[in-house]
Write a protein that holds these residues in place. Sequence first.
Motif, PDB file in Angstrom:
ATOM      1  N   ILE A  26      -3.278  -2.537   0.688  1.00  0.00           N
ATOM      2  CA  ILE A  26      -2.068  -1.766   1.297  1.00  0.00           C
ATOM      3  C   ILE A  26      -1.181  -1.345   0.302  1.00  0.00           C
ATOM      4  O   ILE A  26      -0.967  -1.939  -0.634  1.00  0.00           O
ATOM      5  CB  ILE A  26      -1.589  -2.697   2.570  1.00  0.00           C
ATOM      6  N   ASN A  27      -0.928  -0.238   0.629  1.00  0.00           N
ATOM      7  CA  ASN A  27       0.228   0.563  -0.198  1.00  0.00           C
ATOM      8  C   ASN A  27       1.167   1.276   0.664  1.00  0.00           C
ATOM      9  O   ASN A  27       0.692   2.099   1.562  1.00  0.00           O
ATOM     10  CB  ASN A  27      -0.414   1.443  -1.168  1.00  0.00           C
ATOM     11  N   ASN A  28       2.117   0.980   0.698  1.00  0.00           N
ATOM     12  CA  ASN A  28       3.539   1.411   1.558  1.00  0.00           C
ATOM     13  C   ASN A  28       2.992   1.493   3.115  1.00  0.00           C
ATOM     14  O   ASN A  28       3.024   2.431   3.936  1.00  0.00           O
ATOM     15  CB  ASN A  28       3.892   2.753   1.123  1.00  0.00           C
ATOM     16  N   ASP A  29       2.679   0.427   3.610  1.00  0.00           N
ATOM     17  CA  ASP A  29       2.039   0.147   5.016  1.00  0.00           C
ATOM     18  C   ASP A  29       0.775   0.658   5.347  1.00  0.00           C
ATOM     19  O   ASP A  29       0.517   1.194   6.652  1.00  0.00           O
ATOM     20  CB  ASP A  29       3.294   0.212   5.971  1.00  0.00           C
ATOM     21  N   VAL A  30       0.094   1.389   4.419  1.00  0.00           N
ATOM     22  CA  VAL A  30      -1.239   1.938   4.896  1.00  0.00           C
ATOM     23  C   VAL A  30      -2.393   1.333   4.017  1.00  0.00           C
ATOM     24  O   VAL A  30      -2.201   1.050   2.934  1.00  0.00           O
ATOM     25  CB  VAL A  30      -0.837   3.705   4.380  1.00  0.00           C
ATOM     26  N   VAL A  31      -3.589   1.374   4.924  1.00  0.00           N
ATOM     27  CA  VAL A  31      -4.646   0.799   4.317  1.00  0.00           C
ATOM     28  C   VAL A  31      -5.268   1.770   3.311  1.00  0.00           C
ATOM     29  O   VAL A  31      -5.536   2.886   3.975  1.00  0.00           O
ATOM     30  CB  VAL A  31      -5.589   0.293   5.420  1.00  0.00           C
ATOM     31  N   ILE A  32      -5.521   1.608   2.300  1.00  0.00           N
ATOM     32  CA  ILE A  32      -5.955   2.604   1.402  1.00  0.00           C
ATOM     33  C   ILE A  32      -7.537   2.146   0.713  1.00  0.00           C
ATOM     34  O   ILE A  32      -8.122   2.874   0.168  1.00  0.00           O
ATOM     35  CB  ILE A  32      -5.141   2.781   0.019  1.00  0.00           C
ATOM     36  N   ASP A  33      -8.112   0.974   0.990  1.00  0.00           N
ATOM     37  CA  ASP A  33      -9.228   0.557   0.543  1.00  0.00           C
ATOM     38  C   ASP A  33      -9.549  -0.787   1.463  1.00  0.00           C
ATOM     39  O   ASP A  33      -8.813  -1.558   2.075  1.00  0.00           O
ATOM     40  CB  ASP A  33      -9.471   0.242  -0.682  1.00  0.00           C
ATOM     41  N   ARG A  34     -11.017  -0.997   1.560  1.00  0.00           N
ATOM     42  CA  ARG A  34     -11.496  -2.349   2.080  1.00  0.00           C
ATOM     43  C   ARG A  34     -12.464  -2.947   1.269  1.00  0.00           C
ATOM     44  O   ARG A  34     -13.107  -2.356   0.413  1.00  0.00           O
ATOM     45  CB  ARG A  34     -12.379  -1.817   3.478  1.00  0.00           C
ATOM     46  N   PHE A  35     -12.568  -4.303   1.297  1.00  0.00           N
ATOM     47  CA  PHE A  35     -13.495  -5.049   0.720  1.00  0.00           C
ATOM     48  C   PHE A  35     -14.219  -6.109   1.762  1.00  0.00           C
ATOM     49  O   PHE A  35     -13.481  -7.085   2.124  1.00  0.00           O
ATOM     50  CB  PHE A  35     -12.782  -5.823  -0.209  1.00  0.00           C
ATOM     51  N   ASP A  36     -15.584  -5.711   2.100  1.00  0.00           N
ATOM     52  CA  ASP A  36     -16.094  -6.590   3.291  1.00  0.00           C
ATOM     53  C   ASP A  36     -17.555  -6.861   2.503  1.00  0.00           C
ATOM     54  O   ASP A  36     -18.629  -6.023   2.351  1.00  0.00           O
ATOM     55  CB  ASP A  36     -16.396  -5.575   4.372  1.00  0.00           C
ATOM     56  N   MET A 140       1.767  -7.868  10.848  1.00  0.00           N
ATOM     57  CA  MET A 140       2.668  -7.590   9.711  1.00  0.00           C
ATOM     58  C   MET A 140       3.359  -6.352  10.131  1.00  0.00           C
ATOM     59  O   MET A 140       4.672  -6.431  10.077  1.00  0.00           O
ATOM     60  CB  MET A 140       2.116  -7.617   8.303  1.00  0.00           C
ATOM     61  N   ILE A 141       2.713  -5.392  10.509  1.00  0.00           N
ATOM     62  CA  ILE A 141       3.452  -4.288  10.907  1.00  0.00           C
ATOM     63  C   ILE A 141       4.443  -4.409  12.151  1.00  0.00           C
ATOM     64  O   ILE A 141       5.539  -3.801  11.997  1.00  0.00           O
ATOM     65  CB  ILE A 141       2.552  -3.116  10.927  1.00  0.00           C
ATOM     66  N   ASN A 142       3.890  -5.010  13.114  1.00  0.00           N
ATOM     67  CA  ASN A 142       4.575  -5.346  14.301  1.00  0.00           C
ATOM     68  C   ASN A 142       5.793  -6.022  14.067  1.00  0.00           C
ATOM     69  O   ASN A 142       6.899  -6.191  14.272  1.00  0.00           O
ATOM     70  CB  ASN A 142       3.792  -5.966  15.582  1.00  0.00           C
ATOM     71  N   GLU A 143       5.484  -7.227  13.138  1.00  0.00           N
ATOM     72  CA  GLU A 143       6.645  -7.858  12.639  1.00  0.00           C
ATOM     73  C   GLU A 143       7.731  -7.247  11.858  1.00  0.00           C
ATOM     74  O   GLU A 143       8.933  -7.427  12.306  1.00  0.00           O
ATOM     75  CB  GLU A 143       6.284  -9.270  12.094  1.00  0.00           C
TER      76      GLU A 143
END
Length: 148
Positions: A26-36, A140-143
């Motif tokens: 996450i960067n500035n409340d935006v998902v920029i990459d995933r690791f699955d 986290m965003i909601n909180e």
Amino acid sequence: MKCIILEIIPSSFKDGDIIQLSAIKINNDVVIDRFDYRLNENKVKIKDFLKIISYDKDSFIYKDSCDEIIDDFKKFIEDYKLIIIDNGYTELYLKDIDNKKEYINDYLNIPYTENMIDELIKKYNLEPSNYIVDLLFESMINESNNKL
């Protein structure tokens, strides 16, 4: 905020294999990459764990060892702060990673319990998901929006 929220599903709470490691960058409340990532099914010693991770098999990268998963994860995380669940075992699996670590529970003002995810779904009216990292991010965003 520049961070990574992660979840580890181990075969044991102390020294077992990492069966699944999921994370979102996450960067500035935006998902920029995933690791699955998951351990190859033929490497999972306790076959009952395969039921837990039976969803979305094509969405994961499979590795033959936990070391391979952790090595790839170290490359993925760069210098990002790690946001982890305070469940008593996640830190053990990350002991060789020097990045700053903080507990998600501190951001959500909710203690870790076995029902924590269900409580977050109810508290923030979230859609249930197998991807706990996404639910934690939404919480986290909601909180943070509730604090504004």
